[in-house]
Design a protein around this motif. Sequence first.
Motif, PDB file in Angstrom:
ATOM      1  N   VAL A 766       0.832  -1.205   0.000  1.00  0.00           N
ATOM      2  CA  VAL A 766       0.000   0.000   0.000  1.00  0.00           C
ATOM      3  C   VAL A 766       0.865   1.252   0.000  1.00  0.00           C
ATOM      4  O   VAL A 766       0.615   2.211  -0.754  1.00  0.00           O
ATOM      5  N   ILE A 767       1.888   1.296   0.871  1.00  0.00           N
ATOM      6  CA  ILE A 767       2.782   2.466   0.928  1.00  0.00           C
ATOM      7  C   ILE A 767       3.475   2.672  -0.399  1.00  0.00           C
ATOM      8  O   ILE A 767       3.551   3.792  -0.930  1.00  0.00           O
ATOM      9  N   LEU A 768       4.009   1.577  -0.990  1.00  0.00           N
ATOM     10  CA  LEU A 768       4.738   1.701  -2.255  1.00  0.00           C
ATOM     11  C   LEU A 768       3.811   2.139  -3.388  1.00  0.00           C
ATOM     12  O   LEU A 768       4.192   2.941  -4.254  1.00  0.00           O
ATOM     13  N   LYS A 769       2.588   1.609  -3.408  1.00  0.00           N
ATOM     14  CA  LYS A 769       1.641   2.019  -4.444  1.00  0.00           C
ATOM     15  C   LYS A 769       1.257   3.486  -4.265  1.00  0.00           C
ATOM     16  O   LYS A 769       1.080   4.223  -5.240  1.00  0.00           O
ATOM     17  N   THR A 770       1.148   3.919  -2.998  1.00  0.00           N
ATOM     18  CA  THR A 770       0.829   5.324  -2.725  1.00  0.00           C
ATOM     19  C   THR A 770       1.941   6.228  -3.229  1.00  0.00           C
ATOM     20  O   THR A 770       1.695   7.350  -3.715  1.00  0.00           O
ATOM     21  N   LEU A 771       3.191   5.745  -3.136  1.00  0.00           N
ATOM     22  CA  LEU A 771       4.338   6.532  -3.583  1.00  0.00           C
ATOM     23  C   LEU A 771       4.600   6.403  -5.079  1.00  0.00           C
ATOM     24  O   LEU A 771       5.595   6.931  -5.574  1.00  0.00           O
ATOM     25  N   GLY A 772       3.732   5.664  -5.796  1.00  0.00           N
ATOM     26  CA  GLY A 772       3.823   5.648  -7.250  1.00  0.00           C
ATOM     27  C   GLY A 772       4.274   4.347  -7.873  1.00  0.00           C
ATOM     28  O   GLY A 772       4.404   4.268  -9.099  1.00  0.00           O
ATOM     29  N   ALA A 773       4.535   3.321  -7.069  1.00  0.00           N
ATOM     30  CA  ALA A 773       4.975   2.049  -7.649  1.00  0.00           C
ATOM     31  C   ALA A 773       3.821   1.392  -8.401  1.00  0.00           C
ATOM     32  O   ALA A 773       2.689   1.370  -7.915  1.00  0.00           O
ATOM     33  N   THR A 774       4.126   0.835  -9.554  1.00  0.00           N
ATOM     34  CA  THR A 774       3.093   0.144 -10.332  1.00  0.00           C
ATOM     35  C   THR A 774       3.008  -1.325  -9.900  1.00  0.00           C
ATOM     36  O   THR A 774       3.942  -1.872  -9.314  1.00  0.00           O
ATOM     37  N   ARG A 775       1.872  -1.935 -10.235  1.00  0.00           N
ATOM     38  CA  ARG A 775       1.698  -3.345  -9.882  1.00  0.00           C
ATOM     39  C   ARG A 775       2.746  -4.207 -10.575  1.00  0.00           C
ATOM     40  O   ARG A 775       3.308  -5.140  -9.966  1.00  0.00           O
ATOM     41  N   ALA A 776       3.054  -3.913 -11.830  1.00  0.00           N
ATOM     42  CA  ALA A 776       4.027  -4.707 -12.574  1.00  0.00           C
ATOM     43  C   ALA A 776       5.403  -4.641 -11.915  1.00  0.00           C
ATOM     44  O   ALA A 776       6.111  -5.650 -11.799  1.00  0.00           O
ATOM     45  N   ARG A 777       5.803  -3.416 -11.469  1.00  0.00           N
ATOM     46  CA  ARG A 777       7.123  -3.278 -10.849  1.00  0.00           C
ATOM     47  C   ARG A 777       7.183  -4.034  -9.525  1.00  0.00           C
ATOM     48  O   ARG A 777       8.192  -4.673  -9.203  1.00  0.00           O
ATOM     49  N   LEU A 778       6.107  -3.987  -8.749  1.00  0.00           N
ATOM     50  CA  LEU A 778       6.094  -4.703  -7.477  1.00  0.00           C
ATOM     51  C   LEU A 778       6.124  -6.224  -7.693  1.00  0.00           C
ATOM     52  O   LEU A 778       6.820  -6.953  -6.981  1.00  0.00           O
ATOM     53  N   ILE A 779       5.361  -6.701  -8.689  1.00  0.00           N
ATOM     54  CA  ILE A 779       5.372  -8.133  -8.991  1.00  0.00           C
ATOM     55  C   ILE A 779       6.772  -8.577  -9.396  1.00  0.00           C
ATOM     56  O   ILE A 779       7.267  -9.632  -8.969  1.00  0.00           O
ATOM     57  N   PHE A 780       7.437  -7.771 -10.213  1.00  0.00           N
ATOM     58  CA  PHE A 780       8.788  -8.098 -10.644  1.00  0.00           C
ATOM     59  C   PHE A 780       9.750  -8.134  -9.456  1.00  0.00           C
ATOM     60  O   PHE A 780      10.598  -9.027  -9.343  1.00  0.00           O
ATOM     61  N   ALA A 781       9.610  -7.202  -8.536  1.00  0.00           N
ATOM     62  CA  ALA A 781      10.479  -7.156  -7.356  1.00  0.00           C
ATOM     63  C   ALA A 781      10.260  -8.385  -6.471  1.00  0.00           C
ATOM     64  O   ALA A 781      11.218  -9.015  -6.009  1.00  0.00           O
ATOM     65  N   TYR A 782       8.994  -8.708  -6.246  1.00  0.00           N
ATOM     66  CA  TYR A 782       8.715  -9.883  -5.423  1.00  0.00           C
ATOM     67  C   TYR A 782       9.176 -11.165  -6.109  1.00  0.00           C
ATOM     68  O   TYR A 782       9.668 -12.099  -5.458  1.00  0.00           O
ATOM     69  N   ALA A 783       9.009 -11.241  -7.431  1.00  0.00           N
ATOM     70  CA  ALA A 783       9.471 -12.425  -8.170  1.00  0.00           C
ATOM     71  C   ALA A 783      10.975 -12.587  -8.043  1.00  0.00           C
ATOM     72  O   ALA A 783      11.489 -13.702  -7.893  1.00  0.00           O
ATOM     73  N   LEU A 784      11.714 -11.466  -8.126  1.00  0.00           N
ATOM     74  CA  LEU A 784      13.165 -11.523  -7.943  1.00  0.00           C
ATOM     75  C   LEU A 784      13.524 -12.024  -6.546  1.00  0.00           C
ATOM     76  O   LEU A 784      14.432 -12.848  -6.371  1.00  0.00           O
TER      77      LEU A 784
END
Length: 858
Positions: A766-784
């Motif tokens: 939620v915090i990262l999305k509020t600061l502008g992170a996209t769903r795709a970027r977060l999925i990629f980070a978690y996948a890594l």
Amino acid sequence: MSAFVPAPEPAGGLRLALRFALRELRGGLKGFYIFIACIALGVAAISGVTSVSRAMTDGIEGEGQTILGGDIAFRLIHREADTTERAYIESLGPTSRVATLRAMARKPDGSDQALVELKAVDGAYPLYGTFAVEGGGTLAEKLAAGPDGVPGALADASLLARLGIAVGGSLSLGRSMVRVTGVIASEPDKLSEGLEFGPRLLLSDSALPATGLVQPGSLVNWSYRVRLAPGTSDEATRAQMSEARAKFPDAGWRIQSRANSAPGLQRNIERFSQFLSLVGLTALVVGGVGVANAVRAFLETKREVIASFKCLGATGNLVFSIYLIQVMLIAAIGIGIGLVIGAILPFVASAALAGVLPIQLVMSVYPVELGLGLLYGFLTALAFALWPLGRAHDIPPTALFRDQVDARRSQPRRRYLVATAIAALSLAAIAILLAHDKRIALVYVGSSAASFLLLIAVARGIMMLARRAPMVRSTALRLAIANIHRPGALTPSVVLSLGLGLTLLVALALIDGNLRRELNATLAEKAPSFFFIDIQSGERDAFEALLRQEAADGKIQSVPMLRGRLTKVNGVPSDQVTATPDAAWVLRGDRGITYEASLPANSKLVEGQWWSADYSGEPLVSFDAELAAGLGLKIGQPISVNVLGREITARLANTRTVEWQSLAINFVMVFSPNTFAGAPHAHLMTVTWDPDVSTERELSLLKSVSSAFPTVTTIRVKDALSQVNSIVEQLALAIRSASSITLIASVLVLAGALAAGNRSRIYDAVILKTLGATRARLIFAYALEYAILGLATALFALAAGAAAAWYVITGIMGGSFTLLPATAAGAVFGALILTVGFGLIGTWRVLGKKPAPVLRNL
């Protein structure tokens, strides 16, 4: 609040804790489903395996008379019982005589032949049980000679298929002909015969002499089965056996009773049961990680409740008791489910194995075996729950609220550490003390404990490396690395949950692969092409001449061969010798023995001296060095063997290494030539061809030998290796299937750990999305992040599993080890699929949370 001092523990604190625990459990079992599944899986595996093993052993004991063929069996090799011995045996009760040997069955035109397990029975067979023929008919009718004088024979269906003949067709057996009059449907005493290399061919003992297969020194097993008077107790049976040994001390026979009708099968059942029980224990230990994760996550959700308890005067003991009771009650649910499954398994196994095993499992509920599963489940839940529960004992409410973001972790009080250690050591002690082979159990438990500690070290090492990693430009990779070492990271849970199960499967896969490689490649290159058994002394020169004519480019070896039973070691009767597990097999049954003037080509002296070629003094013997050490046998000490009804004592002159893996001519005991001067015996020969020799040449040699020397038994090594390879395949499949229980537990724990971690990740997302992170970027980070953890765990599992497999192959089996690339790649790929797959499934749900409701509750 920090100065708050809890009130003294009120009277009846345990009853109060139970009341609170039961009230809290009204909220349901949310968060504990993985916990329950892990405990149920491990308990079901242990209680089910031990119950099935008990059902099988009880089945063998219950059908001991049928399996053995009598109440008592007297077994001799090379010779029949003499008149005095036979009279004594027959005085005990109705007697049946059975002869078993290996022979070659040929089509009348000589176009094809097959190795068979020949069995000749008398009119009294079987004393117990029922021999059934497909299509009906009595045994006497089927084995009787026809109008043309050709005796009848019954065969396994596989023999008819192998030679392409039908019922009514004829077979050449030795120097005579038999007519196949039916197909064997069931053979009551089949289990007592041991390992078989060919299909069964059964005929009347009156037809056996005409075959010419029984000669002085021929490898024939004679069994005399006795039916004792009804109601004869086991004690009376043992007394009868002792009397027989005392009256005929030099008979050299092996006496078995109905209570020990299939010792080899029982030992194998015990060993397999032990292995599967240890696998079940491993699954429980892996599930224990899930227990710890579930308890820790449960306490995270109870912070406000615990804080309220302490603010209202509850002591740490009361808080600990409340949640320990809850955890153990929930564990009891999992244990109960596991016990129900374990109780049902013997009934399921009986139905599934009805067409495979020639015995009927004793279907029952076994309280002792179920109690063992209950004990294992209780100790596992206790061992893994005490630590996280103990941490809540002395922590004040403020620390409980801060603990969610505080990187520091407090240890529980010493008493909880001691209790955890006692529970863990109790688990290990029970596994070792109840094991059939305590040495293997000790190694297994020690290896599992070492792997567990190493996995903790690996997890901390990964976190340390991530913490010290240099800053990277990629935002997704930087976030993945930070997630690996942050407070409350998933790293320890993922590595522990997946590491043990994957290590076990990698080890088993590498052991299986190396055994197959050894069988299919190494042995095929080293092993002889053919073994020729029961070559009579008068035929030896002619037989060797034929081999040199038909296999001029092959290497021919010939040795005299007898069978004998080791009766004494340094004056101590063999049944009283304390031998190591690796050497105990030498004392059971008969062993092949030979004599040589010079050291065998594939042996090396370890200790002592070889006798001279013209030695004529007291009998001397050479022994396999490892087996001599296992028996406690020293140079100069005597051993006694019973050969052809005579006990022969020889002094140990030397020990030597033996290359058992080559499948060449090898013997445990090699005697000086003067030991058996004048004794009737047969010869054993081998032909070793180049591995690339054509099948046509091999079959041509087989046909020539069978035609010229019909009483000689020929074993084609490629056929034997193919049969052994098939057995190894089936065994490996069974072991891998059983061991998948551990991987299932690993997957359950992994899923639970990721689910628990996802609850804390909601705030991050939620915090990262509020600061502008996209769903795709977060999925990629978690996948890594998940890929890094999966790769690190796979590399550890590969290294630990390879080390374990190397030890088993080289240290226990004495073979050579090779790391198989396909297994390594499969381990890495499997770990990545599991971690990334389960991680992203949970992450997708996390990323779907709306920011507003979460932000309002921060």
